[in-house]
Scaffold this motif. Sequence first.
Motif, mmCIF file in Angstrom:
data_model
loop_
_atom_site.group_PDB
_atom_site.id
_atom_site.type_symbol
_atom_site.label_atom_id
_atom_site.label_comp_id
_atom_site.label_asym_id
_atom_site.label_seq_id
_atom_site.Cartn_x
_atom_site.Cartn_y
_atom_site.Cartn_z
ATOM 1 N N MET A 1 46.269 28.196 45.932
ATOM 2 C CA MET A 1 46.314 30.021 45.500
ATOM 3 C C MET A 1 45.261 30.268 45.647
ATOM 4 O O MET A 1 44.637 29.345 46.005
ATOM 5 C CB MET A 1 46.168 29.000 43.851
ATOM 6 N N GLU A 2 45.380 31.474 45.811
ATOM 7 C CA GLU A 2 44.608 32.212 45.845
ATOM 8 C C GLU A 2 43.736 32.933 44.868
ATOM 9 O O GLU A 2 44.035 32.634 43.908
ATOM 10 C CB GLU A 2 45.006 33.886 46.939
ATOM 11 N N TYR A 3 42.600 32.600 45.017
ATOM 12 C CA TYR A 3 41.588 33.294 43.892
ATOM 13 C C TYR A 3 42.317 34.339 43.040
ATOM 14 O O TYR A 3 42.467 34.492 41.620
ATOM 15 C CB TYR A 3 40.282 34.065 44.670
ATOM 16 N N ARG A 4 42.706 35.629 43.582
ATOM 17 C CA ARG A 4 43.472 36.405 42.778
ATOM 18 C C ARG A 4 44.020 36.011 41.966
ATOM 19 O O ARG A 4 44.182 36.460 40.378
ATOM 20 C CB ARG A 4 43.804 37.615 43.131
ATOM 21 N N GLN A 5 44.930 35.030 42.669
ATOM 22 C CA GLN A 5 46.349 34.496 41.577
ATOM 23 C C GLN A 5 45.604 33.552 41.004
ATOM 24 O O GLN A 5 46.382 33.271 39.208
ATOM 25 C CB GLN A 5 47.021 33.855 41.866
ATOM 26 N N ALA A 6 45.505 33.071 40.856
ATOM 27 C CA ALA A 6 43.813 31.762 39.922
ATOM 28 C C ALA A 6 43.308 32.860 38.544
ATOM 29 O O ALA A 6 43.634 32.471 37.574
ATOM 30 C CB ALA A 6 42.949 31.095 40.796
ATOM 31 N N PHE A 7 42.457 33.373 38.789
ATOM 32 C CA PHE A 7 41.941 34.525 38.452
ATOM 33 C C PHE A 7 43.031 35.761 36.912
ATOM 34 O O PHE A 7 43.237 35.005 36.606
ATOM 35 C CB PHE A 7 41.230 35.323 38.758
ATOM 36 N N GLY A 8 43.987 35.760 37.730
ATOM 37 C CA GLY A 8 45.413 36.084 36.572
ATOM 38 C C GLY A 8 45.586 35.347 35.941
ATOM 39 O O GLY A 8 45.526 35.743 34.436
ATOM 40 N N GLU A 9 46.389 34.276 36.351
ATOM 41 C CA GLU A 9 46.867 33.228 35.317
ATOM 42 C C GLU A 9 45.526 32.182 34.684
ATOM 43 O O GLU A 9 46.498 32.733 33.890
ATOM 44 C CB GLU A 9 47.028 32.166 36.192
ATOM 45 N N THR A 10 44.701 32.793 34.697
ATOM 46 C CA THR A 10 43.294 31.955 33.430
ATOM 47 C C THR A 10 43.570 32.961 32.354
ATOM 48 O O THR A 10 43.284 32.981 31.977
ATOM 49 C CB THR A 10 42.299 31.723 34.411
ATOM 50 N N LEU A 11 43.280 34.340 32.973
ATOM 51 C CA LEU A 11 43.432 35.396 31.984
ATOM 52 C C LEU A 11 44.329 35.316 31.292
ATOM 53 O O LEU A 11 43.853 35.655 30.449
ATOM 54 C CB LEU A 11 42.471 36.695 32.859
ATOM 55 N N ARG A 12 45.622 35.343 31.590
ATOM 56 C CA ARG A 12 46.463 35.378 30.763
ATOM 57 C C ARG A 12 46.554 34.691 30.086
ATOM 58 O O ARG A 12 46.715 34.626 29.097
ATOM 59 C CB ARG A 12 48.557 35.042 31.908
ATOM 60 N N GLU A 13 46.393 32.886 30.322
ATOM 61 C CA GLU A 13 46.514 32.180 29.179
ATOM 62 C C GLU A 13 45.786 32.374 28.614
ATOM 63 O O GLU A 13 46.035 31.523 27.138
ATOM 64 C CB GLU A 13 46.266 30.693 30.506
ATOM 65 N N LEU B 1 34.578 32.558 35.023
ATOM 66 C CA LEU B 1 35.303 32.522 36.241
ATOM 67 C C LEU B 1 35.516 30.537 36.989
ATOM 68 O O LEU B 1 35.591 30.160 37.692
ATOM 69 C CB LEU B 1 33.969 32.629 37.388
ATOM 70 N N MET B 2 34.417 29.664 35.748
ATOM 71 C CA MET B 2 35.335 28.507 36.266
ATOM 72 C C MET B 2 35.821 27.598 36.068
ATOM 73 O O MET B 2 36.776 26.928 37.123
ATOM 74 C CB MET B 2 34.212 27.285 35.298
#
Length: 96
Positions: A1-13, A64-65
């Motif tokens: 998974m790309e970082y931008r996708q991981a960050f976006g999903e984390t932020l939304r969750e 970030l973590m």
Amino acid sequence: MEYRQAFGETLRELRWQFGLTQEAFLGVAAISTISRIERGVQLPSFDMIVQFATILKIDTITLLMLAETKKQGFDTPDEVIKRVIKQLKPWSKHVD
């Protein structure tokens, strides 16, 4: 998974977990930008990450973590925390 996708999903969750809508982040960016970030189309600036964390009432490093945990495919942040602790050892004054 790309970082931008991981960050976006984390932020939304996290936003959902805290019962917030995208409007809660309006002081950070426009809804269209927030949507692009949450969909993994756009990475936020560091200033935006700090502001998102402040609104969520968590430390920036926690946000970030959690994103790194998702990027690495871990279920919990334990492995990321272990790695960070190991990397920080040279700067730690704590003696085992």
